[in-house]
Write a protein that holds these residues in place. Structure first.
Motif, PDB file in Angstrom:
ATOM      1  N   LYS A 184      -5.145 -12.981  10.373  1.00  0.00           N
ATOM      2  CA  LYS A 184      -6.578 -12.705  10.398  1.00  0.00           C
ATOM      3  C   LYS A 184      -6.953 -12.174  11.776  1.00  0.00           C
ATOM      4  O   LYS A 184      -6.511 -12.690  12.793  1.00  0.00           O
ATOM      5  N   GLU A 221      -5.540 -19.520  14.073  1.00  0.00           N
ATOM      6  CA  GLU A 221      -6.502 -19.691  12.990  1.00  0.00           C
ATOM      7  C   GLU A 221      -6.632 -21.169  12.663  1.00  0.00           C
ATOM      8  O   GLU A 221      -5.638 -21.898  12.566  1.00  0.00           O
ATOM      9  N   LYS A 223      -8.908 -23.322   9.874  1.00  0.00           N
ATOM     10  CA  LYS A 223      -9.872 -23.232   8.781  1.00  0.00           C
ATOM     11  C   LYS A 223     -10.421 -21.810   8.724  1.00  0.00           C
ATOM     12  O   LYS A 223      -9.693 -20.867   8.541  1.00  0.00           O
ATOM     13  N   ASP A 224     -11.723 -21.655   8.913  1.00  0.00           N
ATOM     14  CA  ASP A 224     -12.307 -20.311   8.843  1.00  0.00           C
ATOM     15  C   ASP A 224     -12.582 -19.735  10.231  1.00  0.00           C
ATOM     16  O   ASP A 224     -13.332 -18.758  10.384  1.00  0.00           O
TER      17      ASP A 224
END
Length: 231
Positions: A184, A221, A223-224
Motif C-alpha cells: 500500500k 502498514e 490496519k488501515d
C-alpha cells in the motif's frame, strides 16, 4: 469683610478641588505612563486595578484586554515566522550541497548533471512556495496554513526524499536505509506539507547522527494506516 471671606472661601475651594482632581488624575497618569512603555518586549506587563470598580478600573481593564490580544497576536506571528524560517533551512542546505557536488564534478555524464540540476530546481520551487506562505497575510493573522487534499504516493515521496538528501548524507558520510514493507502506498493529504515534515525529520536525523552511521526509514502498514518510522 465679606469680600475677604469670599476670597478665602474661593481659595480653599480651589485648593480642595486641586487636591481632589490630583487624586482622581493620579491613576490616569499612572495608566498613561505604563501604557507608554509597553512594547513588544514588555507586552506581558499589565496595568494594576485599583479595586474600586470605577471608571479608572474600567479603563485599565479595557487596556489590559487590548494588551492581551496584542501579546497573543505577536506570539502567534513570531511562532509562525520561526517555523517558516526553520522550514527554509533544509531546501537551502540541499541546494548548497547539490551545487557544491556539481562543482566538485560528481556528475560523470550529462544525465547525472541534469538530475542534479532538477533537484536544485525542485528545491527552488519549494522555497518559493514556502516564501509565499510566509508572505500570506491571512495565514500570519490566523496562525494557520492552508492544507490541500490530493492523492499522494508515499513510497515515491520517500524515495524522492532519500534521493534529494543524498548530498547532505554524503557530507557527513551517512547512509540512509529505506525499507518499504507494504504494497500500500497511497494516502490523501497535502504532499507539500508532508514533504516539510519529512524534511524536518530527516534533516534533524542528519544533523544529530554521528558520522559514518546509518539512518533507518521504513514504511509499514497497520490496519488501515500507513506508518513512516525512523530508526
Amino acid at each position: 469683610m465679606i469680600g475677604s471671606a469670599l476670597l478665602a472661601s474661593t481659595l480653599i475651594l480651589i485648593v480642595v478641588s486641586y487636591r481632589v482632581a490630583g487624586r482622581i488624575l493620579k491613576p490616569v497618569r499612572e495608566i498613561n505612563q505604563l501604557a507608554a512603555v509597553i512594547n513588544e518586549q514588555t507586552l506581558e506587563q499589565r496595568i494594576p486595578l485599583t479595586g474600586n470598580r470605577d471608571e479608572i478600573d474600567e479603563l485599565a481593564t479595557t487596556l489590559n484586554e487590548m494588551f492581551d490580544r496584542l501579546h497573543y497576536s505577536f506570539l502567534r506571528q513570531k511562532t509562525f515566522l520561526a517555523n517558516a524560517s526553520h522550514e527554509l533551512k533544509t531546501p537551502l542546505s540541499c541546494i548548497k550541497a547539490t551545487t557544491e557536488a556539481l562543482i566538485d564534478g560528481i556528475a560523470t555524464n550529462e544525465q547525472e548533471r541534469t538530475d542534479y540540476l532538477e533537484r536544485i530546481l525542485s528545491e527552488t520551487d519549494r522555497m518559493s512556495r514556502l516564501v509565499h506562505d510566509i508572505m500570506d497575510t491571512e495565514q500570519l493573522e490566523s496562525g494557520k496554513m492552508h492544507i490541500r487534499r490530493e492523492k499522494i504516493d508515499v513510497a515515491e515521496l520517500l524515495l524522492h526524499q532519500a534521493d534529494k538528501l543524498e548530498p547532505l548524507l554524503k557530507e557527513k558520510r551517512l547512509s540512509l536505509l529505506l525499507r518499504l514493507e507494504t504494497d500500500k502506498r497511497y494516502i490523501w493529504g497535502d504532499a507539500g506539507r508532508l514533504e516539510q515534515v519529512l524534511d524536518n525529520l530527516l534533516s534533524n536525523a542528519i544533523r544529530y547522527s554521528p558520522e559514518e552511521s546509518r539512518i533507518g526509514l521504513k514504511l509499514t502498514e497497520e490496519k488501515d494506516l500507513l506508518n513512516i518510522i525512523k530508526k
